[in-house]
Design a protein around this motif. Structure first.
Motif, PDB file in Angstrom:
ATOM      1  N   ASN A 161       0.031  18.952   6.977  1.00  0.00           N
ATOM      2  CA  ASN A 161       1.083  19.233   6.006  1.00  0.00           C
ATOM      3  C   ASN A 161       1.759  20.545   6.317  1.00  0.00           C
TER       4      ASN A 161
ATOM      5  N   ARG B 265      -0.466   2.723  -8.574  1.00  0.00           N
ATOM      6  CA  ARG B 265      -1.715   3.416  -8.234  1.00  0.00           C
ATOM      7  C   ARG B 265      -2.568   3.679  -9.468  1.00  0.00           C
TER       8      ARG B 265
ATOM      9  N   PRO C 177       2.032  18.206   0.790  1.00  0.00           N
ATOM     10  CA  PRO C 177       0.831  17.584   0.239  1.00  0.00           C
ATOM     11  C   PRO C 177       1.181  16.431  -0.714  1.00  0.00           C
ATOM     12  N   GLY C 178       0.342  15.428  -0.702  1.00  0.00           N
ATOM     13  CA  GLY C 178       0.501  14.333  -1.663  1.00  0.00           C
ATOM     14  C   GLY C 178       1.586  13.342  -1.334  1.00  0.00           C
ATOM     15  N   THR C 179       1.956  13.228  -0.058  1.00  0.00           N
ATOM     16  CA  THR C 179       2.978  12.246   0.300  1.00  0.00           C
ATOM     17  C   THR C 179       2.355  11.033   0.988  1.00  0.00           C
ATOM     18  N   ALA C 180       1.063  10.846   0.773  1.00  0.00           N
ATOM     19  CA  ALA C 180       0.346   9.659   1.252  1.00  0.00           C
ATOM     20  C   ALA C 180       0.094   9.649   2.757  1.00  0.00           C
ATOM     21  N   LYS C 181      -0.004  10.819   3.363  1.00  0.00           N
ATOM     22  CA  LYS C 181      -0.291  10.863   4.795  1.00  0.00           C
ATOM     23  C   LYS C 181      -1.682  10.288   5.092  1.00  0.00           C
ATOM     24  N   SER C 182      -2.685  10.783   4.384  1.00  0.00           N
ATOM     25  CA  SER C 182      -4.047  10.297   4.633  1.00  0.00           C
ATOM     26  C   SER C 182      -4.160   8.826   4.268  1.00  0.00           C
ATOM     27  N   TRP C 183      -3.489   8.481   3.202  1.00  0.00           N
ATOM     28  CA  TRP C 183      -3.504   7.104   2.700  1.00  0.00           C
ATOM     29  C   TRP C 183      -2.915   6.147   3.745  1.00  0.00           C
TER      30      TRP C 183
ATOM     31  N   LYS D 223       0.856  -1.189   0.000  1.00  0.00           N
ATOM     32  CA  LYS D 223       0.000   0.000   0.000  1.00  0.00           C
ATOM     33  C   LYS D 223       0.888   1.233   0.000  1.00  0.00           C
ATOM     34  N   TYR D 224       1.945   1.192   0.808  1.00  0.00           N
ATOM     35  CA  TYR D 224       2.866   2.328   0.857  1.00  0.00           C
ATOM     36  C   TYR D 224       4.204   1.871   0.314  1.00  0.00           C
ATOM     37  N   ILE D 225       4.769   2.668  -0.585  1.00  0.00           N
ATOM     38  CA  ILE D 225       6.085   2.331  -1.120  1.00  0.00           C
ATOM     39  C   ILE D 225       7.062   3.345  -0.557  1.00  0.00           C
TER      40      ILE D 225
ATOM     41  N   ILE E  38       5.445   3.760  -7.612  1.00  0.00           N
ATOM     42  CA  ILE E  38       4.226   4.203  -6.922  1.00  0.00           C
ATOM     43  C   ILE E  38       3.152   4.561  -7.940  1.00  0.00           C
TER      44      ILE E  38
ATOM     45  N   GLU F 263      -5.618  16.795   8.763  1.00  0.00           N
ATOM     46  CA  GLU F 263      -5.212  18.207   8.710  1.00  0.00           C
ATOM     47  C   GLU F 263      -5.361  18.902  10.072  1.00  0.00           C
TER      48      GLU F 263
HETATM   49  N1  LIG Z   1       5.021   6.555  -1.146  1.00  0.00           N
HETATM   50  C1  LIG Z   1       3.815   6.265  -1.607  1.00  0.00           C
HETATM   51  N2  LIG Z   1       3.379   4.999  -1.660  1.00  0.00           N
HETATM   52  C2  LIG Z   1       2.142   4.698  -2.123  1.00  0.00           C
HETATM   53  N3  LIG Z   1       1.266   5.611  -2.553  1.00  0.00           N
HETATM   54  C3  LIG Z   1       1.631   6.901  -2.537  1.00  0.00           C
HETATM   55  C4  LIG Z   1       2.923   7.298  -2.065  1.00  0.00           C
HETATM   56  N4  LIG Z   1       3.028   8.649  -2.178  1.00  0.00           N
HETATM   57  C5  LIG Z   1       1.853   9.075  -2.675  1.00  0.00           C
HETATM   58  N5  LIG Z   1       1.011   8.039  -2.893  1.00  0.00           N
HETATM   59  C6  LIG Z   1      -0.344   8.123  -3.429  1.00  0.00           C
HETATM   60  O1  LIG Z   1      -0.715   9.486  -3.431  1.00  0.00           O
HETATM   61  C7  LIG Z   1      -2.122   9.598  -3.256  1.00  0.00           C
HETATM   62  C8  LIG Z   1      -2.461  10.801  -2.396  1.00  0.00           C
HETATM   63  O2  LIG Z   1      -2.011  10.647  -1.116  1.00  0.00           O
HETATM   64  P1  LIG Z   1      -2.748  11.355   0.117  1.00  0.00           P
HETATM   65  O3  LIG Z   1      -4.056  11.905  -0.270  1.00  0.00           O
HETATM   66  O4  LIG Z   1      -2.691  10.382   1.229  1.00  0.00           O
HETATM   67  O5  LIG Z   1      -1.748  12.559   0.375  1.00  0.00           O
HETATM   68  P2  LIG Z   1      -1.646  13.521   1.626  1.00  0.00           P
HETATM   69  O6  LIG Z   1      -0.229  13.426   2.061  1.00  0.00           O
HETATM   70  O7  LIG Z   1      -2.709  13.199   2.609  1.00  0.00           O
HETATM   71  O8  LIG Z   1      -1.865  14.923   0.966  1.00  0.00           O
HETATM   72  P3  LIG Z   1      -2.588  16.249   1.541  1.00  0.00           P
HETATM   73  O9  LIG Z   1      -1.596  16.924   2.432  1.00  0.00           O
HETATM   74  O10 LIG Z   1      -2.870  17.032   0.315  1.00  0.00           O
HETATM   75  O11 LIG Z   1      -3.815  15.790   2.269  1.00  0.00           O
HETATM   76  C9  LIG Z   1      -2.610   8.285  -2.726  1.00  0.00           C
HETATM   77  O12 LIG Z   1      -3.447   7.729  -3.697  1.00  0.00           O
HETATM   78  C10 LIG Z   1      -1.380   7.436  -2.559  1.00  0.00           C
HETATM   79  O13 LIG Z   1      -1.603   6.165  -3.035  1.00  0.00           O
END
Ligand SMILES: Nc1ncnc2c1ncn2[C@@H]1O[C@H](COP(=O)(O)OP(=O)(O)OP(=O)(O)O)[C@@H](O)[C@H]1O
Ligand SMILES: [Mg+2]
Length: 359
Positions: A199, A237, A84-90, A57-59, A233, A156
């Protein structure tokens, strides 16, 4: 649940979770569904004890995920921090799904979040007719997580006001939530903990007070450090998202993803990948998540309007949308990049042409 647009992690990966659960022999912290090792296997992928495949799920760095999981087994809460977009929520969603089987106890923190959304609210009809009682109390996800010994996710965290953030201090340090109106309190069951995300690049965020910060272990999720990891990644995805949207992923998608990621990485890093040309960087942060969104948008366009294969024409307007966040500044940055870099690369000719057209 067949028609649900997006299932929570515990449903979409139910079969993997069931495999891990049935084969897990490791010791578990109270009220956890899986042992910490199995949670890490679920997140990073690998083999179950009997050799069944578990998808990643996380790479990224194993250590980070181990630290995150280990934190949740202590009395400290977990804060996932990063651009943003570093998969924190994920990651937060998958951790909750693996540890307590429920990733839906979420509070989205905003500037308008008040204490009632963190602690509890009231059903006013009941409150007026019968006065304050447990029945008139409307529990929040945090309240329910405390009662049931599960995880609550705070999305957040730093977007809500500092005074509201501080409501969490008693909850996190004393593991109880006073209800003065009833002269009562909720005491957290074992297994309760909090995963917050924040973030560090956003405008309008409120610093965490040091009292609250001390109650969190911070794990910083980085942007992928090399091109291959980022490609892995995105390929994974995009394939998953294509499947969930019923959009076929053409064979050449892998090549186009590589080109888009090259453009993103060069602009993000402020120089070409070979290090020869210095570039201006755009105002947005061009995360992996944005590259995924660009590709999925392109796939949809190719599927509904294009000829089946994926071309620069399908992706270019999405690329421009992702890069040009500030219509003046970023446009100049992109124009300069097109002229100094892409124009000279033969394999990017389509991109040069199409991006110029939409810009
Ligand atoms: N290292 C990773 N491994 C797997 N998936 C990743 C990785 N980095 C990003 N993604 C993908 O990026 C997408 C967005 O991630 P997410 O929404 O969790 O970001 P975030 O850090 O919560 O951003 P924000 O700060 O904007 O809320 C997800 O679909 C996730 O699969
Ligand atoms: Mg998020």
């Amino acid at each position: 649940m067949g028609n649900i647009l997006r299932q929570p992690a515990e449903l979409s990966f139910q079969s993997e979770l069931d495999i891990l659960k049935s084969e897990d022999t490791g010791p578990k912290p109270s009220n956890w569904q899986l042992s910490p090792q199995a949670v890490v296997t679920y997140l990073l992928g690998g083999k179950s004890p009997s050799g069944k495949e578990i998808s990643a799920k996380y790479i990224g760095n194993r250590r980070l995920i181990e630290t995150a999981v280990a934190t949740l087994a202590t009395d400290r809460a977990l804060l996932l921090l990063g651009v943003p977009g570093t998969a924190k929520s994920w990651v937060s969603e998958h951790l909750s799904a693996a540890i307590c089987g429920d990733s839906t106890q979420v509070i989205q923190c905003t500037a308008g979040t008040d204490e009632n959304q963190i602690r509890y609210g009231w059903n006013y009809a009941q409150l007026l007719s019968k006065g304050p009682s447990k029945d008139a109390l409307v529990p929040t996800p945090l309240y329910r997580a405390m009662e049931s010994g599960t995880l609550c996710r705070l999305e957040e965290l730093t977007r809500m006001g500092s005074d509201v953030q501080d409501t969490l201090i008693t909850v996190l340090s004393e593991k109880m939530l006073p209800i003065p109106e009833l002269n009562d309190a909720v005491f957290a069951e074992r297994g309760f903990n909090v995963i917050a995300t924040a973030n560090n690049r956003d405008k309008g965020v409120n610093e965490l007070s040091s009292a609250l910060k001390r109650r969190f272990n911070v794990v910083v999720l980085p942007l992928p450090n090399d091109l291959n990891q980022e490609l892995e990644i995105i390929n994974q995805r995009v394939a998953e998202m294509g499947a969930s949207l019923d959009i076929p992923v053409p064979k050449n998608a892998v090549d186009e993803i590589k080109k888009v990621v090259t453009i993103f990485r060069e602009l993000r890093g402020g120089e070409t990948l070979d290090g020869k040309i210095t570039l201006k960087t755009p105002t947005g942060n061009l995360s992996t998540a944005e590259a995924i969104a660009v590709m999925v948008g392109g796939l949809s366009q190719a599927n509904w309007f294009g000829g089946g294969s994926l071309s620069a024409e399908d992706i270019s307007s999405n690329i421009v949308g992702a890069i040009v966040k500030d219509p003046v500044q970023d446009k100049v940055v992109l124009e300069e990049y097109l002229e100094t870099v892409l124009k000279k690369r033969r394999d990017f000719a389509d991109y040069y042409h199409n991006i110029n057209e939409v810009l």
